[in-house]
Design a protein around this motif. Structure first.
Motif, mmCIF file in Angstrom:
data_model
loop_
_atom_site.group_PDB
_atom_site.id
_atom_site.type_symbol
_atom_site.label_atom_id
_atom_site.label_comp_id
_atom_site.label_asym_id
_atom_site.label_seq_id
_atom_site.Cartn_x
_atom_site.Cartn_y
_atom_site.Cartn_z
ATOM 1 N N LEU A 200 0.841 -1.198 0.000
ATOM 2 C CA LEU A 200 0.000 0.000 0.000
ATOM 3 C C LEU A 200 0.874 1.245 0.000
ATOM 4 C CD1 LEU A 200 -2.715 1.432 0.151
ATOM 5 C CD2 LEU A 200 -2.671 1.100 2.640
ATOM 6 N N ASN A 201 1.943 1.227 0.776
ATOM 7 C CA ASN A 201 2.856 2.373 0.796
ATOM 8 C C ASN A 201 3.544 2.561 -0.547
ATOM 9 O OD1 ASN A 201 2.327 3.148 3.436
ATOM 10 N ND2 ASN A 201 3.825 1.726 4.285
ATOM 11 N N HIS A 202 3.872 1.444 -1.195
ATOM 12 C CA HIS A 202 4.468 1.552 -2.538
ATOM 13 C C HIS A 202 3.479 2.196 -3.505
ATOM 14 C CE1 HIS A 202 6.828 0.580 -6.066
ATOM 15 N NE2 HIS A 202 5.795 -0.055 -6.588
ATOM 16 N N ALA A 203 2.214 1.781 -3.434
ATOM 17 C CA ALA A 203 1.195 2.381 -4.296
ATOM 18 C C ALA A 203 1.051 3.878 -4.015
ATOM 19 C CB ALA A 203 -0.138 1.668 -4.097
ATOM 20 N N LEU A 204 1.094 4.264 -2.751
ATOM 21 C CA LEU A 204 1.012 5.675 -2.393
ATOM 22 C C LEU A 204 2.179 6.464 -2.985
ATOM 23 C CD1 LEU A 204 -0.098 5.280 1.323
ATOM 24 C CD2 LEU A 204 -1.399 6.478 -0.448
ATOM 25 N N GLU A 205 3.380 5.876 -2.977
ATOM 26 C CA GLU A 205 4.553 6.541 -3.547
ATOM 27 C C GLU A 205 4.389 6.737 -5.053
ATOM 28 O OE1 GLU A 205 7.827 4.099 -2.498
ATOM 29 O OE2 GLU A 205 7.825 4.661 -0.377
ATOM 30 N N HIS A 211 -1.015 8.770 -11.752
ATOM 31 C CA HIS A 211 -2.262 8.185 -11.255
ATOM 32 C C HIS A 211 -2.585 6.874 -11.965
ATOM 33 C CE1 HIS A 211 -6.356 7.653 -9.897
ATOM 34 N NE2 HIS A 211 -6.778 7.644 -11.153
ATOM 35 N N PHE A 212 -2.983 5.898 -11.161
ATOM 36 C CA PHE A 212 -3.521 4.647 -11.686
ATOM 37 C C PHE A 212 -4.855 4.376 -10.986
ATOM 38 C CE2 PHE A 212 0.988 4.317 -12.458
ATOM 39 C CZ PHE A 212 1.048 3.788 -13.736
ATOM 40 N N ASP A 213 -5.766 3.783 -11.712
ATOM 41 C CA ASP A 213 -7.064 3.453 -11.119
ATOM 42 C C ASP A 213 -6.945 2.285 -10.148
ATOM 43 O OD1 ASP A 213 -8.955 5.287 -12.645
ATOM 44 O OD2 ASP A 213 -7.916 4.299 -14.293
ATOM 45 N N TYR A 214 -6.106 1.307 -10.520
ATOM 46 C CA TYR A 214 -5.947 0.133 -9.665
ATOM 47 C C TYR A 214 -4.472 -0.280 -9.611
ATOM 48 C CZ TYR A 214 -11.005 -0.398 -9.945
ATOM 49 O OH TYR A 214 -12.352 -0.185 -9.865
ATOM 50 N N TYR A 215 -4.049 -0.636 -8.399
ATOM 51 C CA TYR A 215 -2.754 -1.271 -8.170
ATOM 52 C C TYR A 215 -3.065 -2.714 -7.788
ATOM 53 C CZ TYR A 215 -0.812 3.449 -7.978
ATOM 54 O OH TYR A 215 -0.427 4.732 -8.283
ATOM 55 N N ILE A 216 -2.585 -3.643 -8.606
ATOM 56 C CA ILE A 216 -2.932 -5.048 -8.390
ATOM 57 C C ILE A 216 -1.665 -5.841 -8.080
ATOM 58 C CG2 ILE A 216 -3.905 -7.127 -9.439
ATOM 59 C CD1 ILE A 216 -5.775 -5.374 -11.017
ATOM 60 N N ASP A 225 -8.787 -4.815 -0.598
ATOM 61 C CA ASP A 225 -9.285 -3.813 -1.539
ATOM 62 C C ASP A 225 -9.331 -2.502 -0.765
ATOM 63 O OD1 ASP A 225 -10.528 -2.205 -3.365
ATOM 64 O OD2 ASP A 225 -12.313 -3.451 -3.615
ATOM 65 N N LEU A 226 -8.301 -1.650 -0.943
ATOM 66 C CA LEU A 226 -8.105 -0.478 -0.109
ATOM 67 C C LEU A 226 -7.923 0.778 -0.960
ATOM 68 C CD1 LEU A 226 -5.438 -2.025 2.299
ATOM 69 C CD2 LEU A 226 -7.897 -1.808 2.747
ATOM 70 N N ALA A 227 -8.358 1.906 -0.410
ATOM 71 C CA ALA A 227 -8.139 3.182 -1.075
ATOM 72 C C ALA A 227 -6.658 3.541 -1.019
ATOM 73 C CB ALA A 227 -8.964 4.268 -0.398
ATOM 74 N N VAL A 228 -6.163 4.115 -2.098
ATOM 75 C CA VAL A 228 -4.790 4.623 -2.160
ATOM 76 C C VAL A 228 -4.877 6.142 -2.067
ATOM 77 C CG1 VAL A 228 -2.668 4.730 -3.516
ATOM 78 C CG2 VAL A 228 -4.086 2.667 -3.592
ATOM 79 N N GLY A 229 -4.748 6.652 -0.862
ATOM 80 C CA GLY A 229 -4.900 8.086 -0.657
ATOM 81 C C GLY A 229 -6.319 8.539 -0.957
ATOM 82 N N GLY A 232 -8.893 8.352 -5.559
ATOM 83 C CA GLY A 232 -9.817 7.421 -6.198
ATOM 84 C C GLY A 232 -9.161 6.122 -6.596
ATOM 85 N N ALA A 233 -7.833 6.050 -6.486
ATOM 86 C CA ALA A 233 -7.118 4.813 -6.812
ATOM 87 C C ALA A 233 -7.365 3.768 -5.729
ATOM 88 C CB ALA A 233 -5.618 5.090 -6.927
ATOM 89 N N ARG A 234 -7.245 2.500 -6.115
ATOM 90 C CA ARG A 234 -7.456 1.413 -5.166
ATOM 91 C C ARG A 234 -6.321 0.393 -5.285
ATOM 92 N NH1 ARG A 234 -11.626 2.293 -2.301
ATOM 93 N NH2 ARG A 234 -11.408 0.284 -1.236
ATOM 94 N N TYR A 235 -5.971 -0.158 -4.128
ATOM 95 C CA TYR A 235 -4.979 -1.234 -4.048
ATOM 96 C C TYR A 235 -5.722 -2.547 -3.833
ATOM 97 C CZ TYR A 235 -1.968 -4.366 -1.247
ATOM 98 O OH TYR A 235 -1.319 -5.463 -0.715
ATOM 99 N N ILE A 236 -5.513 -3.484 -4.751
ATOM 100 C CA ILE A 236 -6.136 -4.801 -4.641
ATOM 101 C C ILE A 236 -5.048 -5.845 -4.471
ATOM 102 C CG2 ILE A 236 -7.404 -6.596 -5.900
ATOM 103 C CD1 ILE A 236 -9.112 -4.411 -7.105
ATOM 104 N N ASN A 237 -5.152 -6.626 -3.409
ATOM 105 C CA ASN A 237 -4.308 -7.808 -3.287
ATOM 106 C C ASN A 237 -5.184 -9.026 -3.521
ATOM 107 O OD1 ASN A 237 -2.637 -10.052 -1.973
ATOM 108 N ND2 ASN A 237 -1.242 -8.303 -1.983
#
Length: 268
Positions: A200-205, A211-216, A225-229, A232-237
């Motif tokens: 999640l921290n990597h996605a925030l960086e 901007h990306f809509d999804y980090y998978i 399934d978490l908000a990235v800041g 509107g981006a989301r982190y999905i594991n």
């Protein structure tokens, strides 16, 4: 950035961390058959299937040999590729030594580093932007593994390992993998770490510069399934397919052109 034009009535699927070969041949085979059934099920509308790392608990391609087993999965992947479904595989920390076998034999694209995708769906004005990686070695911390990964990726080290007889090399690798899966270690790792959740921290960086809509990602074995800041981006594991947990196992993500959904293959 890699562009994909999503056809009408088609979908894009994402799954990771099958860890085939773990913990026993019998349990792995049962899981492999389940994966093949799932691939059969989604092949009806799949345009692209992303396999996001650690498909195998260990994999090493010798010059004239590959690890024994997993033939059902390989046959199914070859069949899907022959049908025109695009298959994209990211190496993980357990199958980091996938080289060119899957590309040559099955036409599968293989990536080792994060990739960026722009997916334009039919009828949609703006493309969806994805950032995809297995996740090992990304984000802050885990410095010991990052050093180890550089060793595993070193061409000289790979060449030296290739000279071990497969009986020795594969047995050594399975011992190493198994030694790192004691229940206490697993329980420590399968815990959401809040502000210290490194992917999640990597996605925030990354989100600070693009901007990306999804980090998978895979790797964490947690279904997230978490908000990235607040962009509107989301982190999905994607969770995993190897611990038989109803909370984390046998899940996958699917993009249908308008929504990213997390679905279960538990009953497949």
């Amino acid at each position: 950035m890699i562009s994909i034009q999503l056809q009408s009535n088609k979908k894009i699927y994402f799954a990771s961390d099958f860890h085939l070969g773990y913990p026993t041949p019998e349990e792995s085979l049962a899981r492999e058959k389940k994966i093949v059934r799932w691939l059969d099920q989604i092949s009806v509308d799949a345009q692209v299937i992303f396999l996001v790392g650690d498909i195998f608990d260990f994999w090493f391609e010798y010059k004239n040999a590959i690890p024994k087993g997993f033939i059902r999965l390989q046959g199914k992947l070859a069949e899907l590729s022959d049908k025109g479904i695009e298959l994209i595989l990211f190496t993980g920390n357990h199958d980091i030594w996938i080289f060119d076998y899957f590309t040559k034999e099955m036409g599968i694209k293989v990536y080792r580093d994060p990739k960026q995708y722009s997916i334009q769906a039919s009828g949609q004005t703006n493309p969806m932007k994805l950032y995809i990686a297995h996740g090992d070695g990304l984000g802050p911390g885990d410095n010991g593994y990052k050093v180890l990964k550089r060793v595993f990726e070193n061409k000289v080290c790979q060449w030296a390992f290739s000279w071990l007889h497969p009986h020795v090399g594969i047995s050594l690798a399975h011992w190493w993998s198994g030694s790192r899966k004691d229940p206490e270690r697993i329980n420590r790792e399968l815990v959401f770490k809040g502000k210290d959740e490194w992917l999640l921290n990597h996605a925030l960086e990354v989100e600070q510069t693009q901007h990306f809509d999804y980090y998978i990602f895979g790797h964490r074995h947690l279904l997230l399934d978490l908000a990235v800041g607040e962009t509107g981006a989301r982190y999905i594991n994607l969770g995993e397919w190897c611990y038989d947990s109803a909370e984390t196992s046998y899940h996958y993500a699917v993009w249908d052109g308008t929504s990213m959904l997390i679905e279960s293959a538990l009953e497949v």
